[in-house]
Enzyme design. Structure first.
Site, mmCIF file in Angstrom:
data_model
loop_
_atom_site.group_PDB
_atom_site.id
_atom_site.type_symbol
_atom_site.label_atom_id
_atom_site.label_comp_id
_atom_site.label_asym_id
_atom_site.label_seq_id
_atom_site.Cartn_x
_atom_site.Cartn_y
_atom_site.Cartn_z
ATOM 1 C CD GLU A 81 -16.406 -18.485 17.146
ATOM 2 O OE1 GLU A 81 -17.562 -18.303 17.543
ATOM 3 O OE2 GLU A 81 -16.082 -19.402 16.363
ATOM 4 C CB CYS A 83 -19.338 -25.609 17.710
ATOM 5 S SG CYS A 83 -17.835 -25.034 16.902
ATOM 6 C CG HIS A 141 -13.199 -13.915 32.412
ATOM 7 N ND1 HIS A 141 -12.610 -12.820 31.825
ATOM 8 C CD2 HIS A 141 -12.223 -14.833 32.587
ATOM 9 C CE1 HIS A 141 -11.327 -13.060 31.674
ATOM 10 N NE2 HIS A 141 -11.058 -14.272 32.111
#
Length: 144
Positions: free
Chosen positions: A129, A37, A78
């Protein structure tokens, strides 16, 4: 959208409003223990925002659903979340983990609600998530 069941916060309010939304965003966690991550990667996040209150505004709303979407979706969809001014690479309390993103979303929403004369409260932010991982942020001692 698939109907979902969320853990409900306990509250004394007459009205409870829930707003669901999706947004696509990238992030990375700048810490060695984050493993893979640490690399930039993206998610299609799912958020549920819960707002409570006893009074409605002049339009008959606790809050207009569109206002919640504008506060969150327009800000994060985005984007590379790390570039938002509310996150930092210097402090783990400001890394864009799902936990911190949920808390920041609460802060953004509650700041807006505090400006309204009828003073609704953001009771929780549910932030998924991945299909198997989610966080719920509920502020301690801030409901009144």
């Amino acid at each position: 959208m698939i109907q979902q069941i969320y853990p409900a916060p306990d509250h004394p309010y007459e009205f409870e409003l829930n707003k669901d939304m999706h947004f696509a965003a990238a992030h990375f966690i700048p810490h060695v223990e984050a493993g893979s991550c640490q690399e930039v990667h993206g998610h299609t996040y799912f958020a549920n925002i819960t707002i409570g209150g006893d009074q409605l505004d002049d339009s008959g709303f606790l809050i207009n659903f569109q206002h919640i979407k504008n506060l969150i979706h327009k800000r994060f969809d985005h984007t590379l979340i790390n570039q938002d001014e509310l996150f930092s690479s210097e402090s783990n309390r400001e890394f864009p983990t799902t936990e911190v993103v949920a808390k920041v979303m609460w802060e953004i929403i509650q700041s807006h609600l505090d400006s309204l004369p009828h003073r609704p409260r953001c009771l929780q932010v549910f932030l998924r998530e991945t299909p198997t991982s989610y966080v719920i942020y509920r502020p301690k001692g801030r409901q009144a």
